[in-house]
Design a protein around this motif. Structure first.
Motif, PDB file in Angstrom:
ATOM      1  N   THR A 299       0.845  -1.189   0.000  1.00  0.00           N
ATOM      2  CA  THR A 299       0.000   0.000   0.000  1.00  0.00           C
ATOM      3  C   THR A 299       0.878   1.235   0.000  1.00  0.00           C
ATOM      4  O   THR A 299       1.896   1.280   0.699  1.00  0.00           O
ATOM      5  N   ILE A 300       0.456   2.234  -0.752  1.00  0.00           N
ATOM      6  CA  ILE A 300       1.090   3.549  -0.759  1.00  0.00           C
ATOM      7  C   ILE A 300      -0.013   4.554  -0.452  1.00  0.00           C
ATOM      8  O   ILE A 300      -1.105   4.463  -1.023  1.00  0.00           O
ATOM      9  N   CYS A 301       0.285   5.503   0.429  1.00  0.00           N
ATOM     10  CA  CYS A 301      -0.724   6.516   0.710  1.00  0.00           C
ATOM     11  C   CYS A 301      -0.074   7.799   1.194  1.00  0.00           C
ATOM     12  O   CYS A 301       1.136   7.860   1.425  1.00  0.00           O
ATOM     13  N   GLY A 302      -0.903   8.812   1.360  1.00  0.00           N
ATOM     14  CA  GLY A 302      -0.493  10.078   1.939  1.00  0.00           C
ATOM     15  C   GLY A 302      -0.896  10.127   3.399  1.00  0.00           C
ATOM     16  O   GLY A 302      -1.617   9.252   3.901  1.00  0.00           O
ATOM     17  N   ILE A 303      -0.453  11.146   4.108  1.00  0.00           N
ATOM     18  CA  ILE A 303      -0.739  11.273   5.533  1.00  0.00           C
ATOM     19  C   ILE A 303      -2.240  11.282   5.810  1.00  0.00           C
ATOM     20  O   ILE A 303      -2.708  10.637   6.747  1.00  0.00           O
TER      21      ILE A 303
ATOM     22  N   ARG B 155      -6.236  -2.609   8.436  1.00  0.00           N
ATOM     23  CA  ARG B 155      -5.767  -3.480   7.358  1.00  0.00           C
ATOM     24  C   ARG B 155      -4.561  -4.326   7.744  1.00  0.00           C
ATOM     25  O   ARG B 155      -3.854  -4.812   6.884  1.00  0.00           O
ATOM     26  N   ALA B 156      -4.327  -4.550   9.015  1.00  0.00           N
ATOM     27  CA  ALA B 156      -3.258  -5.436   9.503  1.00  0.00           C
ATOM     28  C   ALA B 156      -1.888  -5.091   8.912  1.00  0.00           C
ATOM     29  O   ALA B 156      -1.190  -5.939   8.374  1.00  0.00           O
ATOM     30  N   VAL B 157      -1.515  -3.826   9.020  1.00  0.00           N
ATOM     31  CA  VAL B 157      -0.209  -3.365   8.540  1.00  0.00           C
ATOM     32  C   VAL B 157       0.877  -3.948   9.448  1.00  0.00           C
ATOM     33  O   VAL B 157       0.801  -3.839  10.662  1.00  0.00           O
ATOM     34  N   THR B 158       1.872  -4.581   8.823  1.00  0.00           N
ATOM     35  CA  THR B 158       2.975  -5.170   9.591  1.00  0.00           C
ATOM     36  C   THR B 158       4.263  -4.358   9.490  1.00  0.00           C
ATOM     37  O   THR B 158       5.112  -4.436  10.375  1.00  0.00           O
ATOM     38  N   HIS B 159       4.412  -3.600   8.406  1.00  0.00           N
ATOM     39  CA  HIS B 159       5.637  -2.827   8.163  1.00  0.00           C
ATOM     40  C   HIS B 159       5.268  -1.468   7.583  1.00  0.00           C
ATOM     41  O   HIS B 159       4.436  -1.396   6.671  1.00  0.00           O
ATOM     42  N   VAL B 160       5.898  -0.426   8.090  1.00  0.00           N
ATOM     43  CA  VAL B 160       5.637   0.931   7.614  1.00  0.00           C
ATOM     44  C   VAL B 160       6.959   1.624   7.325  1.00  0.00           C
ATOM     45  O   VAL B 160       7.878   1.604   8.157  1.00  0.00           O
ATOM     46  N   LEU B 161       7.026   2.253   6.153  1.00  0.00           N
ATOM     47  CA  LEU B 161       8.123   3.157   5.829  1.00  0.00           C
ATOM     48  C   LEU B 161       7.506   4.546   5.700  1.00  0.00           C
ATOM     49  O   LEU B 161       6.679   4.777   4.815  1.00  0.00           O
TER      50      LEU B 161
ATOM     51  N   LEU C 284       3.191  -0.834   4.173  1.00  0.00           N
ATOM     52  CA  LEU C 284       2.639   0.487   3.890  1.00  0.00           C
ATOM     53  C   LEU C 284       3.794   1.467   3.765  1.00  0.00           C
ATOM     54  O   LEU C 284       4.634   1.570   4.678  1.00  0.00           O
ATOM     55  N   VAL C 285       3.856   2.155   2.649  1.00  0.00           N
ATOM     56  CA  VAL C 285       4.840   3.212   2.450  1.00  0.00           C
ATOM     57  C   VAL C 285       4.056   4.502   2.264  1.00  0.00           C
ATOM     58  O   VAL C 285       3.128   4.560   1.449  1.00  0.00           O
ATOM     59  N   HIS C 286       4.408   5.527   3.034  1.00  0.00           N
ATOM     60  CA  HIS C 286       3.691   6.795   2.885  1.00  0.00           C
ATOM     61  C   HIS C 286       4.669   7.962   2.915  1.00  0.00           C
ATOM     62  O   HIS C 286       5.776   7.889   3.459  1.00  0.00           O
ATOM     63  N   CYS C 287       4.226   9.038   2.286  1.00  0.00           N
ATOM     64  CA  CYS C 287       4.883  10.334   2.397  1.00  0.00           C
ATOM     65  C   CYS C 287       3.740  11.318   2.664  1.00  0.00           C
ATOM     66  O   CYS C 287       2.698  10.920   3.186  1.00  0.00           O
ATOM     67  N   HIS C 288       3.901  12.556   2.289  1.00  0.00           N
ATOM     68  CA  HIS C 288       2.841  13.525   2.586  1.00  0.00           C
ATOM     69  C   HIS C 288       1.614  13.318   1.697  1.00  0.00           C
ATOM     70  O   HIS C 288       0.489  13.321   2.197  1.00  0.00           O
TER      71      HIS C 288
ATOM     72  N   ALA D 151       8.569   6.376  -5.141  1.00  0.00           N
ATOM     73  CA  ALA D 151       9.975   6.072  -5.457  1.00  0.00           C
ATOM     74  C   ALA D 151      10.506   5.013  -4.499  1.00  0.00           C
ATOM     75  O   ALA D 151      11.213   4.083  -4.910  1.00  0.00           O
ATOM     76  N   ALA D 152      10.152   5.127  -3.216  1.00  0.00           N
ATOM     77  CA  ALA D 152      10.607   4.141  -2.236  1.00  0.00           C
ATOM     78  C   ALA D 152      10.008   2.770  -2.521  1.00  0.00           C
ATOM     79  O   ALA D 152      10.708   1.752  -2.462  1.00  0.00           O
ATOM     80  N   MET D 153       8.714   2.721  -2.837  1.00  0.00           N
ATOM     81  CA  MET D 153       8.081   1.425  -3.117  1.00  0.00           C
ATOM     82  C   MET D 153       8.697   0.797  -4.365  1.00  0.00           C
ATOM     83  O   MET D 153       8.966  -0.415  -4.376  1.00  0.00           O
ATOM     84  N   LEU D 154       8.929   1.587  -5.398  1.00  0.00           N
ATOM     85  CA  LEU D 154       9.549   1.055  -6.613  1.00  0.00           C
ATOM     86  C   LEU D 154      10.933   0.494  -6.285  1.00  0.00           C
ATOM     87  O   LEU D 154      11.307  -0.585  -6.754  1.00  0.00           O
TER      88      LEU D 154
END
Length: 192
Positions: free
Chosen positions: A10-14, A23-29, A96-100, A108-111
């Motif tokens: 998953t990718i999202c904004g704040i 959604r049972a997130v196990t890892h967040v960047l 889950l990777v998020h930025c603003h 870019a991080a997810m890629l």
């Protein structure tokens, strides 16, 4: 590196973070501006592994702002190594990777993480998968260039990024205006 052993990406904004808590997130960047407070939404999440990086979403030096550097992308790759190292402790996971806004730094991080975990996958297919996860993806070109170097992709990630930008502008022409307004016109020119 072994597979991320992650069943959901998953990718999202704040502003979208509260929607992800069930959604049972196990890892967040988390990728945040240096002066931005830590999002409160994580207080409602189940326990998870989280890494926080702080730099601005820019591609050219701007006084008083932190430009993405190679060490930031190296930190993304270390995060990927940590996720892969923990795969024996779980049968599945949700990254889950998020930025603003969930458009540039996070994509870019997810890629980068996908390219790290599937080195045999073509660069164009990586960008196709990225758009499946986050249709509005416009990865930060500076971060992708560092990822290309770190992962020894020999310019192929950057070339695929050019094609991706072209497809995104073709799909949503307003991207060109937005990027010019944000001082990222060089990325629009990359698509030409």
């Amino acid at each position: 590196m072994q597979s991320l052993a992650i069943s959901m990406l998953t990718i999202c904004g704040i502003s979208e973070l509260p929607d992800q808590k069930e959604r049972a997130v196990t890892h967040v960047l988390s990728i945040l501006d240096p002066d931005h407070p830590d999002p409160e939404a994580f207080g409602a999440y189940d326990p998870h592994h989280r890494t926080i990086l702080r730099f601005h979403d820019i591609i050219n030096p701007i006084e008083g702002m932190i430009l993405p550097q190679a060490e930031h992308v190296e930190a993304v790759l270390r995060f990927g190594d940590e996720v892969a190292a923990g795969r024996a402790q779980r049968t599945e996971g949700h990254l889950l990777v998020h930025c603003h806004m969930g458009i540039s730094r996070s994509t870019a991080a997810m890629l980068t993480l996908m390219a790290q975990s599937t080195p045999e996958e073509s660069e164009d297919r990586l960008f196709e998968r990225l758009v499946e996860i986050r249709p509005q993806a416009w990865p930060n070109s500076r971060m992708i260039a560092f990822a290309d170097d770190c992962l020894s992709r020999n310019g192929r990630l950057v070339d695929a990024l050019r094609r991706h930008y072209g497809r995104q502008i073709g799909r949503k022409p307003e991207f060109a205006q937005w990027m010019h307004e944000l001082g990222r016109g060089r990325e629009v020119e990359m698509a030409a």
